[in-house]
Design a protein around this motif. Structure first.
Motif, PDB file in Angstrom:
ATOM      1  N   ALA A 294       0.847  -1.202   0.000  1.00 18.81           N
ATOM      2  CA  ALA A 294       0.000   0.000   0.000  1.00 18.81           C
ATOM      3  C   ALA A 294       0.877   1.244   0.000  1.00 18.81           C
ATOM      4  O   ALA A 294       0.584   2.236  -0.683  1.00 18.81           O
ATOM      5  CB  ALA A 294      -0.901  -0.020   1.227  1.00 18.81           C
ATOM      6  N   GLU A 295       1.982   1.187   0.733  1.00 19.33           N
ATOM      7  CA  GLU A 295       2.860   2.358   0.844  1.00 19.33           C
ATOM      8  C   GLU A 295       3.493   2.684  -0.509  1.00 19.33           C
ATOM      9  O   GLU A 295       3.534   3.833  -0.937  1.00 19.33           O
ATOM     10  CB  GLU A 295       3.942   2.040   1.886  1.00 19.33           C
ATOM     11  CG  GLU A 295       4.657   3.272   2.365  1.00 19.33           C
ATOM     12  CD  GLU A 295       6.006   2.924   2.967  1.00 19.33           C
ATOM     13  OE1 GLU A 295       6.213   1.767   3.383  1.00 19.33           O
ATOM     14  OE2 GLU A 295       6.862   3.830   2.969  1.00 19.33           O
ATOM     15  N   GLU A 296       3.963   1.628  -1.202  1.00 23.59           N
ATOM     16  CA  GLU A 296       4.580   1.874  -2.516  1.00 23.59           C
ATOM     17  C   GLU A 296       3.538   2.385  -3.526  1.00 23.59           C
ATOM     18  O   GLU A 296       3.812   3.295  -4.307  1.00 23.59           O
ATOM     19  CB  GLU A 296       5.256   0.592  -3.051  1.00 23.59           C
ATOM     20  CG  GLU A 296       5.921   0.858  -4.402  1.00 23.59           C
ATOM     21  CD  GLU A 296       6.842  -0.246  -4.900  1.00 23.59           C
ATOM     22  OE1 GLU A 296       6.892  -1.329  -4.281  1.00 23.59           O
ATOM     23  OE2 GLU A 296       7.512   0.010  -5.921  1.00 23.59           O
ATOM     24  N   LEU A 297       2.345   1.788  -3.464  1.00 19.08           N
ATOM     25  CA  LEU A 297       1.285   2.215  -4.394  1.00 19.08           C
ATOM     26  C   LEU A 297       1.001   3.704  -4.247  1.00 19.08           C
ATOM     27  O   LEU A 297       0.723   4.398  -5.217  1.00 19.08           O
ATOM     28  CB  LEU A 297      -0.008   1.428  -4.129  1.00 19.08           C
ATOM     29  CG  LEU A 297       0.009  -0.048  -4.521  1.00 19.08           C
ATOM     30  CD1 LEU A 297      -1.248  -0.748  -4.032  1.00 19.08           C
ATOM     31  CD2 LEU A 297       0.125  -0.204  -6.037  1.00 19.08           C
ATOM     32  N   GLU A 298       1.118   4.177  -2.993  1.00 19.71           N
ATOM     33  CA  GLU A 298       0.806   5.570  -2.729  1.00 19.71           C
ATOM     34  C   GLU A 298       1.803   6.523  -3.381  1.00 19.71           C
ATOM     35  O   GLU A 298       1.426   7.570  -3.879  1.00 19.71           O
ATOM     36  CB  GLU A 298       0.795   5.781  -1.211  1.00 19.71           C
ATOM     37  CG  GLU A 298      -0.118   6.893  -0.775  1.00 19.71           C
ATOM     38  CD  GLU A 298      -0.151   6.954   0.742  1.00 19.71           C
ATOM     39  OE1 GLU A 298       0.343   7.939   1.285  1.00 19.71           O
ATOM     40  OE2 GLU A 298      -0.632   5.968   1.355  1.00 19.71           O
ATOM     41  N   SER A 303       4.012   1.499  -9.972  1.00 16.35           N
ATOM     42  CA  SER A 303       3.960   0.220  -9.262  1.00 16.35           C
ATOM     43  C   SER A 303       2.580  -0.443  -9.346  1.00 16.35           C
ATOM     44  O   SER A 303       2.435  -1.618  -9.036  1.00 16.35           O
ATOM     45  CB  SER A 303       4.366   0.402  -7.791  1.00 16.35           C
ATOM     46  OG  SER A 303       3.387   1.152  -7.111  1.00 16.35           O
ATOM     47  N   HIS A 304       1.569   0.299  -9.800  1.00 21.57           N
ATOM     48  CA  HIS A 304       0.201  -0.246  -9.784  1.00 21.57           C
ATOM     49  C   HIS A 304       0.044  -1.530 -10.588  1.00 21.57           C
ATOM     50  O   HIS A 304      -0.658  -2.438 -10.189  1.00 21.57           O
ATOM     51  CB  HIS A 304      -0.803   0.810 -10.276  1.00 21.57           C
ATOM     52  CG  HIS A 304      -1.067   1.832  -9.221  1.00 21.57           C
ATOM     53  ND1 HIS A 304      -2.217   1.860  -8.485  1.00 21.57           N
ATOM     54  CD2 HIS A 304      -0.303   2.845  -8.751  1.00 21.57           C
ATOM     55  CE1 HIS A 304      -2.158   2.849  -7.608  1.00 21.57           C
ATOM     56  NE2 HIS A 304      -0.996   3.460  -7.754  1.00 21.57           N
TER      57      HIS A 304
END
Ligand SMILES: C[S@@+](CC[C@H](N)C(=O)[O-])C[C@H]1O[C@@H](n2cnc3c(N)ncnc32)[C@H](O)[C@@H]1O
Length: 314
Positions: A294-298, A303-304
């Motif tokens: 979730a942190e990377e997606l943000e 990265s999605h």
């Protein structure tokens, strides 16, 4: 030279390789070297060979990684300006045998998209180009102006999943009879004209899928992947690992299928023990692909769509 690119699934990709001192590793898609720098930070001694077919990536790395490129550096980096379809031959030229790990981070880098003159992006006006390897002759201009209507429609449908592939192909052929289609913005206007207005107003940019499809075809991205993965699997020493990050479903299918092919064996009926020569070459480390946290997606948009698969040589 600056190379602004935020690496995707950085720790997941490298940590899963189980890097050990003295090992020989390969980065098949060096780009800005984000994954490479993290891997090098884990090696006291050993070698990383970095491949990229993009001259800009290699030139930037020669400056940004100069310390690791010295003959007596430990760990050491060796750079190869070539397509990863030439793994075996390039490693042989460098005098290397079996490798302890390899990783691929497929697709385009941020500079390729952000440097307008590379002609990858529908956001900037530039000559149609989209070559990752600038020494290659075939480019997006040739594709758009020379492919038959059927070939164009097939590329847009197969690699872009573009619903309006036939309409766009027809419009391209109609327009290029008047004059060649030279720039990204000319192509964007043609795509917009070919797509019904109501559809154009929904979803993402109307040219997104077509541009992705043309890029994949210009760079033969899917053609070289399977053969390179098979070479990599042969080159791995027992216990060596392979990590692959993909960004679209066709790429992921190729990785999944290749890993499956080498990790399964059909035991002949009535044979209680699998004969030595028939044992699988690979063990899957990830049954389901790893995706971004979730942190990377943000904070990293790229990265999605990223999926990471890892396997180990037996
Ligand atoms: C997503 S970027 C890699 C980013 C890198 N991992 C990082 O952290 O900075 C992909 C890179 O792979 C290169 N590339 C793509 N396909 C390739 C191929 N078939 N052979 C060699 N390089 C390739 C592209 O030119 C691009 O620089």
């Amino acid at each position: 030279m600056e190379f602004k690119h935020t690496s995707v699934l950085l720790h997941e990709t490298i940590d899963n390789l189980k890097v050990h001192d003295g090992g020989l590793y390969v980065d098949a898609t060096f780009g800005g070297g984000g994954h490479a720098r993290y891997l090098l930070s884990q090696l006291k001694e050993g070698t990383l060979v970095g491949f990229d077919q993009d001259e800009y990536a290699i030139k930037t790395a020669q400056g940004n990684f100069a310390d690791f490129l010295q003959a007596d550096s430990q760990p050491r980096l060796e750079l190869v300006h070539n397509n990863f379809s030439h793994l075996t031959e390039e490693l042989e030229k460098l005098g290397h045998g079996l490798i302890d790990g390899i990783y691929y981070d497929l697709g385009v880098s941020s500079p390729q998209l952000d440097q307008a003159e590379r002609g990858f992006s529908y956001r900037f006006d530039a000559r149609l180009d989209m070559r990752m390897d600038q020494s290659q002759d075939f480019d997006a201009y040739q594709l758009v102006n020379q492919y038959s209507q059927k070939q164009l429609a097939d590329v847009l449908y197969r690699y872009g999943d573009e619903k309006f592939s036939r309409q766009i192909a027809r419009k391209i052929v109609e327009k290029r009879q008047i004059k060649p289609i030279e720039t990204t913005f000319e192509l964007v206007d043609i795509i917009k004209e070919a797509i019904p207005a109501a559809v154009r107003r929904t979803g993402g940019h109307p040219a997104k899928k077509s541009f992705q499809a043309i890029r994949v075809e210009v760079n033969h991205e899917l053609d070289v992947l399977q053969a390179s993965l098979e070479e990599a699997i042969k080159l791995l020493a027992p216990g060596g690992r392979i990590s692959v990050i993909t960004f679209q479903s066709l790429e992921d299918k190729i990785v999944k299928k290749t890993f499956k092919k080498y990790s399964e064996v059909e035991i002949p009926r009535g044979m209680p023990v699998v004969p030595e020569g028939m044992k699988p070459a690979l063990k899957l480390v990830t049954r389901k692909p790893i995706t971004a946290s979730a942190e990377e997606l943000e904070h990293n948009n790229r990265s999605h769509s990223a999926k990471l698969r890892v396997a180990e040589k037996l």
